[in-house]
Design a protein around this motif. Structure first.
Motif, PDB file in Angstrom:
ATOM      1  N   VAL A  30      20.082  49.310  20.374  1.00 25.84           N
ATOM      2  CA  VAL A  30      19.587  50.422  21.202  1.00 25.84           C
ATOM      3  C   VAL A  30      20.711  51.449  21.374  1.00 25.84           C
ATOM      4  CG1 VAL A  30      18.674  51.062  23.467  1.00 25.84           C
ATOM      5  CG2 VAL A  30      18.020  48.873  22.422  1.00 25.84           C
ATOM      6  N   VAL A  31      20.350  52.734  21.219  1.00 25.41           N
ATOM      7  CA  VAL A  31      21.353  53.792  21.406  1.00 25.41           C
ATOM      8  C   VAL A  31      21.612  53.988  22.898  1.00 25.41           C
ATOM      9  CG1 VAL A  31      21.910  56.215  20.979  1.00 25.41           C
ATOM     10  CG2 VAL A  31      20.550  54.947  19.332  1.00 25.41           C
ATOM     11  N   THR A  32      22.872  53.974  23.300  1.00 20.53           N
ATOM     12  CA  THR A  32      23.220  54.235  24.702  1.00 20.53           C
ATOM     13  C   THR A  32      24.132  55.466  24.755  1.00 20.53           C
ATOM     14  OG1 THR A  32      25.257  52.960  24.625  1.00 20.53           O
ATOM     15  CG2 THR A  32      23.236  51.742  25.187  1.00 20.53           C
ATOM     16  N   PRO A  33      24.258  56.075  25.941  1.00 22.90           N
ATOM     17  CA  PRO A  33      25.216  57.189  26.071  1.00 22.90           C
ATOM     18  C   PRO A  33      26.640  56.738  25.744  1.00 22.90           C
ATOM     19  CG  PRO A  33      23.768  57.082  27.986  1.00 22.90           C
ATOM     20  CD  PRO A  33      23.496  55.855  27.177  1.00 22.90           C
ATOM     21  N   GLY A  83      19.961  58.231  17.800  1.00 22.98           N
ATOM     22  CA  GLY A  83      19.697  58.810  19.121  1.00 22.98           C
ATOM     23  C   GLY A  83      18.598  59.859  19.058  1.00 22.98           C
ATOM     24  N   ALA A  84      18.657  60.733  18.032  1.00 21.76           N
ATOM     25  CA  ALA A  84      17.647  61.785  17.895  1.00 21.76           C
ATOM     26  C   ALA A  84      16.265  61.177  17.641  1.00 21.76           C
ATOM     27  CB  ALA A  84      18.030  62.722  16.751  1.00 21.76           C
ATOM     28  N   ALA A  85      16.206  60.120  16.834  1.00 20.45           N
ATOM     29  CA  ALA A  85      14.915  59.469  16.548  1.00 20.45           C
ATOM     30  C   ALA A  85      14.311  58.906  17.830  1.00 20.45           C
ATOM     31  CB  ALA A  85      15.110  58.357  15.515  1.00 20.45           C
ATOM     32  N   GLU A  86      15.164  58.290  18.674  1.00 21.74           N
ATOM     33  CA  GLU A  86      14.653  57.746  19.944  1.00 21.74           C
ATOM     34  C   GLU A  86      14.166  58.849  20.869  1.00 21.74           C
ATOM     35  OE1 GLU A  86      17.086  54.897  22.028  1.00 21.74           O
ATOM     36  OE2 GLU A  86      17.202  53.609  20.259  1.00 21.74           O
ATOM     37  N   ARG A  87      14.961  59.925  20.964  1.00 25.19           N
ATOM     38  CA  ARG A  87      14.603  61.040  21.861  1.00 25.19           C
ATOM     39  C   ARG A  87      13.282  61.685  21.449  1.00 25.19           C
ATOM     40  NH1 ARG A  87      19.962  62.254  21.747  1.00 25.19           N
ATOM     41  NH2 ARG A  87      19.686  63.814  20.119  1.00 25.19           N
ATOM     42  N   LYS A  88      13.067  61.797  20.129  1.00 22.94           N
ATOM     43  CA  LYS A  88      11.852  62.467  19.643  1.00 22.94           C
ATOM     44  C   LYS A  88      10.674  61.516  19.558  1.00 22.94           C
ATOM     45  CE  LYS A  88      14.429  65.866  16.964  1.00 22.94           C
ATOM     46  NZ  LYS A  88      14.968  66.160  15.630  1.00 22.94           N
TER      47      LYS A  88
END
Ligand code: HEM
Length: 118
Positions: A30-33, A83-88
């Motif tokens: 999972v992408v985290t900050p 991260g971009a894939a998760e955000r979109k």
């Protein structure tokens, strides 16, 4: 100047801990900050360190730095794409997250085990 170099080494080590800790141990897949900002910080603190070390009249191994730069850019790319894939809402990319962590680990090995002068 030496204190400044050491401060940046500390920031560089914290960036490394954020990437590897997040990607390989805490939030696997999972992408985290921590992953995103750690990856960005590694690039910036690494480039700053090259300048600071040279300004301190010490040598850097340019070949080693070039290898680390390419690997660090790959770490940022993996983290940003995931991260971009998760955000979109395009789903998670766990392999990219793991790749970011594994590449950061590769850079630790390069940093510590590559001891020749050039
Ligand atoms: C994922 C990316 C990176 C990781 C995990 C990483 C890891 C490390 C580690 C563990 C050290 C400490 C080694 C030691 O003191 O023995 C280090 C030092 C250093 N790194 Fe990186 N690094 C990364 C990216 C970069 C980049 C992109 C650059 C420059 C373009 C860079 C430049 C340096 C320099 C100049 C030092 C030496 C500082 C000194 O003289 O003590 N690093 N790195």
């Amino acid at each position: 100047m030496e204190l400044l170099v050491n401060v940046f080494v500390v920031l560089h080590l914290l960036g490394m801990a954020a990437i590897i800790g997040s990607a390989l141990f805490l939030s696997r897949g999972v992408v985290t900050p921590y992953l995103l900002w750690g990856a960005r910080a590694q690039l910036l603190t690494g480039i700053a360190l090259v300048g600071l070390v040279q300004a301190n009249d010490e040598e850097v191994n340019n070949t080693k730095i070039a290898v680390k730069l390419v690997v660090a850019i790959a770490v940022v790319a993996c983290a940003e794409i995931a991260g971009a894939a998760e955000r979109k809402g395009k789903g998670s990319r766990p392999q990219l997250v793991t790749a970011a962590g594994a590449l950061a680990l590769l850079n630790v090995l390069v940093a510590v085990l590559w001891t020749t002068a050039s």
